[in-house]
Each structure stands twice: as structure tokens, then as C-alpha cells.
Scaffold this motif. Structure first.
Motif, PDB file in Angstrom:
ATOM      1  N   ILE A 116       0.847  -1.198   0.000  1.00 35.64           N
ATOM      2  CA  ILE A 116       0.000   0.000   0.000  1.00 35.64           C
ATOM      3  C   ILE A 116       0.884   1.250   0.000  1.00 35.64           C
ATOM      4  CG2 ILE A 116      -1.944  -1.171   1.120  1.00 35.64           C
ATOM      5  CD1 ILE A 116      -1.032   0.319   3.750  1.00 35.64           C
ATOM      6  N   GLU A 117       0.244   2.404   0.067  1.00 36.39           N
ATOM      7  CA  GLU A 117       0.980   3.677   0.069  1.00 36.39           C
ATOM      8  C   GLU A 117       1.865   3.770   1.316  1.00 36.39           C
ATOM      9  OE1 GLU A 117      -0.119   5.410  -2.684  1.00 36.39           O
ATOM     10  OE2 GLU A 117      -1.715   3.911  -2.901  1.00 36.39           O
ATOM     11  N   GLY A 118       3.043   4.354   1.132  1.00 31.50           N
ATOM     12  CA  GLY A 118       3.890   4.665   2.288  1.00 31.50           C
ATOM     13  C   GLY A 118       4.659   3.496   2.868  1.00 31.50           C
ATOM     14  N   THR A 119       4.800   2.410   2.092  1.00 31.87           N
ATOM     15  CA  THR A 119       5.556   1.269   2.620  1.00 31.87           C
ATOM     16  C   THR A 119       7.048   1.410   2.309  1.00 31.87           C
ATOM     17  OG1 THR A 119       5.003   0.108   0.597  1.00 31.87           O
ATOM     18  CG2 THR A 119       3.732  -0.483   2.542  1.00 31.87           C
ATOM     19  N   GLY A 120       7.408   2.417   1.490  1.00 31.76           N
ATOM     20  CA  GLY A 120       8.820   2.599   1.141  1.00 31.76           C
ATOM     21  C   GLY A 120       9.261   1.703  -0.003  1.00 31.76           C
ATOM     22  N   LYS A 121       8.319   1.342  -0.883  1.00 36.61           N
ATOM     23  CA  LYS A 121       8.651   0.429  -1.993  1.00 36.61           C
ATOM     24  C   LYS A 121       9.771   0.962  -2.876  1.00 36.61           C
ATOM     25  CE  LYS A 121       4.504   0.526  -3.526  1.00 36.61           C
ATOM     26  NZ  LYS A 121       4.978   1.470  -4.481  1.00 36.61           N
ATOM     27  N   SER A 122       9.674   2.235  -3.273  1.00 38.16           N
ATOM     28  CA  SER A 122      10.669   2.703  -4.252  1.00 38.16           C
ATOM     29  C   SER A 122      12.048   2.817  -3.611  1.00 38.16           C
ATOM     30  CB  SER A 122      10.241   3.996  -4.948  1.00 38.16           C
ATOM     31  OG  SER A 122       9.749   4.892  -4.030  1.00 38.16           O
TER      32      SER A 122
ATOM     33  N   LEU B 190       5.512  -5.538   0.936  1.00 42.47           N
ATOM     34  CA  LEU B 190       5.842  -4.719   2.106  1.00 42.47           C
ATOM     35  C   LEU B 190       4.534  -4.372   2.808  1.00 42.47           C
ATOM     36  CD1 LEU B 190       8.601  -2.361   0.656  1.00 42.47           C
ATOM     37  CD2 LEU B 190       8.844  -4.455   1.990  1.00 42.47           C
ATOM     38  N   ASP B 191       4.460  -4.713   4.071  1.00 40.36           N
ATOM     39  CA  ASP B 191       3.190  -4.527   4.794  1.00 40.36           C
ATOM     40  C   ASP B 191       3.355  -3.529   5.934  1.00 40.36           C
ATOM     41  OD1 ASP B 191       0.438  -5.167   5.325  1.00 40.36           O
ATOM     42  OD2 ASP B 191       1.175  -6.205   7.120  1.00 40.36           O
ATOM     43  N   ILE B 192       2.372  -2.654   6.029  1.00 43.27           N
ATOM     44  CA  ILE B 192       2.380  -1.644   7.103  1.00 43.27           C
ATOM     45  C   ILE B 192       0.927  -1.304   7.413  1.00 43.27           C
ATOM     46  CG2 ILE B 192       2.348   0.421   5.620  1.00 43.27           C
ATOM     47  CD1 ILE B 192       4.594   1.536   7.435  1.00 43.27           C
ATOM     48  N   ASP B 193       0.647  -0.779   8.611  1.00 37.73           N
ATOM     49  CA  ASP B 193      -0.749  -0.416   8.848  1.00 37.73           C
ATOM     50  C   ASP B 193      -1.068   0.878   8.084  1.00 37.73           C
ATOM     51  OD1 ASP B 193      -0.994   1.893  11.019  1.00 37.73           O
ATOM     52  OD2 ASP B 193       0.719   0.590  11.488  1.00 37.73           O
ATOM     53  N   VAL B 194      -2.337   0.960   7.684  1.00 39.46           N
ATOM     54  CA  VAL B 194      -2.760   2.002   6.743  1.00 39.46           C
ATOM     55  C   VAL B 194      -2.461   3.411   7.270  1.00 39.46           C
ATOM     56  CG1 VAL B 194      -4.837   3.017   5.707  1.00 39.46           C
ATOM     57  CG2 VAL B 194      -4.469   0.551   5.631  1.00 39.46           C
ATOM     58  N   GLU B 195      -2.773   3.660   8.538  1.00 42.24           N
ATOM     59  CA  GLU B 195      -2.578   5.013   9.091  1.00 42.24           C
ATOM     60  C   GLU B 195      -1.108   5.417   8.977  1.00 42.24           C
ATOM     61  OE1 GLU B 195      -4.887   6.964  10.252  1.00 42.24           O
ATOM     62  OE2 GLU B 195      -6.612   5.654  10.678  1.00 42.24           O
ATOM     63  N   THR B 196      -0.215   4.506   9.382  1.00 42.34           N
ATOM     64  CA  THR B 196       1.221   4.832   9.344  1.00 42.34           C
ATOM     65  C   THR B 196       1.673   5.075   7.911  1.00 42.34           C
ATOM     66  OG1 THR B 196       1.457   3.287  11.183  1.00 42.34           O
ATOM     67  CG2 THR B 196       3.492   4.068  10.175  1.00 42.34           C
ATOM     68  N   GLY B 197       1.218   4.240   6.991  1.00 41.18           N
ATOM     69  CA  GLY B 197       1.609   4.390   5.586  1.00 41.18           C
ATOM     70  C   GLY B 197       1.164   5.736   5.021  1.00 41.18           C
ATOM     71  N   LEU B 198      -0.099   6.072   5.249  1.00 42.25           N
ATOM     72  CA  LEU B 198      -0.609   7.328   4.690  1.00 42.25           C
ATOM     73  C   LEU B 198       0.098   8.524   5.335  1.00 42.25           C
ATOM     74  CD1 LEU B 198      -4.446   6.582   4.372  1.00 42.25           C
ATOM     75  CD2 LEU B 198      -2.752   6.691   2.535  1.00 42.25           C
ATOM     76  N   MET B 199       0.378   8.413   6.622  1.00 44.92           N
ATOM     77  CA  MET B 199       1.051   9.498   7.340  1.00 44.92           C
ATOM     78  C   MET B 199       2.461   9.707   6.782  1.00 44.92           C
ATOM     79  SD  MET B 199      -0.035  10.621  10.603  1.00 44.92           S
ATOM     80  CE  MET B 199       0.054   9.264  11.786  1.00 44.92           C
ATOM     81  N   ARG B 200       3.164   8.612   6.508  1.00 44.29           N
ATOM     82  CA  ARG B 200       4.523   8.708   5.949  1.00 44.29           C
ATOM     83  C   ARG B 200       4.504   9.487   4.640  1.00 44.29           C
ATOM     84  NH1 ARG B 200       7.631   2.932   5.753  1.00 44.29           N
ATOM     85  NH2 ARG B 200       8.083   2.650   7.941  1.00 44.29           N
ATOM     86  N   ASN B 201       3.525   9.190   3.781  1.00 43.66           N
ATOM     87  CA  ASN B 201       3.488   9.877   2.494  1.00 43.66           C
ATOM     88  C   ASN B 201       3.105  11.337   2.641  1.00 43.66           C
ATOM     89  OD1 ASN B 201       4.362   7.831   0.982  1.00 43.66           O
ATOM     90  ND2 ASN B 201       2.497   7.532  -0.211  1.00 43.66           N
ATOM     91  N   ARG B 202       2.255  11.632   3.645  1.00 42.18           N
ATOM     92  CA  ARG B 202       1.873  13.047   3.819  1.00 42.18           C
ATOM     93  C   ARG B 202       3.084  13.861   4.227  1.00 42.18           C
ATOM     94  NH1 ARG B 202      -3.929  11.307   5.435  1.00 42.18           N
ATOM     95  NH2 ARG B 202      -4.475  10.963   3.283  1.00 42.18           N
ATOM     96  N   HIS B 203       3.986  13.212   5.013  1.00 43.23           N
ATOM     97  CA  HIS B 203       5.201  13.912   5.443  1.00 43.23           C
ATOM     98  C   HIS B 203       6.043  14.345   4.267  1.00 43.23           C
ATOM     99  CE1 HIS B 203       5.032  13.942   9.681  1.00 43.23           C
ATOM    100  NE2 HIS B 203       4.812  12.651   9.792  1.00 43.23           N
TER     101      HIS B 203
END
Ligand code: TMP
Length: 210
Positions: free
Chosen positions: A11-17, A135-148
Motif C-alpha cells: 500500500i501507500e507509504g511502505t517505502g517500496k521505491s 511490504l506490509d504496514i498499517d494504513v494510518e502509518t503508511g498514509l502518514m509517511r506519504n503526507r510527510h
């Protein structure tokens, strides 16, 4: 000679790239020929399709159009980049592939999985990654990482419920194909996640004898 096809999903914000880049460097240091690429995108035409898909100006895009465009980008990507690289014996690392379509358009948008699968057969001719790192992460943390990092595109603006469905979708795809998928928790630091991914890839490449 046949190369090795690795996809990195999540999902978003897992640091894939970031992780795709680190894995590419790791394998290059071992003297392997590596092609690092992404979806949607990976080719000049794919990048134009990516822009159309992710632009906030595409707010009114019909879900079927979205599905077709992800597939269109994939066809170009496979024919122009992935198959030639695998034919040369390279390791191809792609940031997303067909599992993203099943997770986002299937589980997330609720498009009939039979339609998704039949389009996938047409688009990929059943090409599957040899190894998929989820890569698995909880949704809130993932979305928050991308907002940063101020990353906000059309799909990221979907609500938390949508991203929860996508996450569950990925986990269920992984449960269905345990031989191909490896799940890595991406809540740890970048280096620790990288070490786990590198070990999985090394092990896979060694065992496959390529
Ligand atoms: P990303 O590569 O920056 O994660 O952005 C790509 C976005 O497109 C992301 O929100 C996931 C989405 N996506 C799909 O919905 N279906 C697909 O098949 C692919 C490849 C990506």
C-alpha cells in the motif's frame, strides 16, 4: 538465458521505491545486470498514462477506464522493457505489477475479479513475477509517511477504508500464492527492511540457479 523477475508491492507509504533502489544496488554489487522499473510507468508512454491516472484532474475517471489504463501501461512495459531485459538474463525489479491491479481495482474498487483476471491474461500473457516482496504496514502509518513527504495523488486521496481493503487484498493474494510471495513488515527502519529483502532475493536467486 532467462532472467529473474522480482516485484515489490504494498500500500501507500511502505517505502517500496526506496527499497527497490537499495535492492537494485545490492544485486549490482554482486555483478548482476539489474533493470529497475515501475508501474504505472516504466516507459515514456507508460509515464504519460501514469500522469493521466494519478493527476487530481482525473477525479471523474470511471473505474473501468482506470482498470484499462493500468493494463495499457503494463502491456507497453512488458513488451518494451521487461521481456527484453529477462531475455538478456537481467534481474528485473519492478515497483508494482499485476498484484496492484488485483488489490486496488479488485479488492479496493470492487471490480469483478473475473474481469480483472481475464484482462490480466490478455495484458501479461500470464507473465508472473518469480518472486514478489509484499511490504506490509498499517494504513494510518503508511498514509502518514506519504503526507510527510507531501506525496498526494488521486488514489492516495481515497479514504482509509479503501486503503484497508487494498491492504487486506494484498494479504489475501499473498496467502493464495505462498510460493511466490514473501511478506516483510515495513514498519522497521529502512536498513533493517533492506537487509531482510536482500536476504530473500539472494536466497531466491541462489536457489533458482540463475
Ligand atoms: P505509486 O507507484 O507511487 O505507489 O503510485 C501508483 C498508484 O497507482 C498507487 O496509488 C497504486 C495505484 N495502482 C493501482 O491502483 N493499480 C495498479 O495496477 C498499479 C500498478 C498501481
Amino acid at each position: 538465458m532467462k532472467g529473474v523477475f522480482i516485484s515489490i508491492e504494498g500500500i501507500e507509504g511502505t517505502g517500496k521505491s526506496t527499497q527497490a533502489g537499495l535492492l537494485a544496488e545490492h544485486l549490482q554489487r554482486q555483478g548482476l545486470s539489474v533493470v529497475r522499473t515501475l508501474e504505472p510507468g516504466g516507459t515514456p508512454i507508460g509515464l504519460r498514462i501514469r500522469e493521466l491516472l494519478l493527476s487530481l484532474e482525473s477525479a471523474g475517471m470511471d473505474p473501468l477506464v482506470e482498470l484499462l489504463l493500468y493494463n495499457a501501461s503494463r502491456v507497453q512495459h512488458i513488451r518494451e522493457v521487461i521481456m527484453p531485459a529477462l531475455g538478456r538474463g537481467a534481474v528485473v525489479i519492478t515497483d508494482r505489477f499485476s498484484d496492484s491491479t488485483a488489490a486496488y481495482q479488485g479488492f479496493g474498487r470492487g471490480i469483478d475479479m473475473k474481469l480483472i483476471d481475464s484482462l490480466d491474461v490478455i495484458s501479461t500473457d500470464r507473465l508472473r513475477p518469480d518472486l514478489t516482496i509484499l511490504l506490509d504496514i498499517d494504513v494510518e502509518t503508511g498514509l502518514m509517511r506519504n503526507r510527510h513527504i507531501n506525496k498526494q495523488d488521486r488514489l492516495e486521496l481515497e479514504d482509509v477504508r479503501f486503503h484497508e481493503l487494498v491492504r487486506k487484498g494484498f494479504l489475501s493474494l499473498a496467502a493464495g500464492e505462498p510460493d511466490r510471495f514473501r511478506i516483510v513488515a515495513s514498519s522497521a527502519g529502512i536498513e533493517e527492511v533492506h537487509r531482510k529483502i536482500a536476504a530473500l532475493a539472494d536466497d531466491f536467486i541462489q536457489r533458482s540457479g540463475r
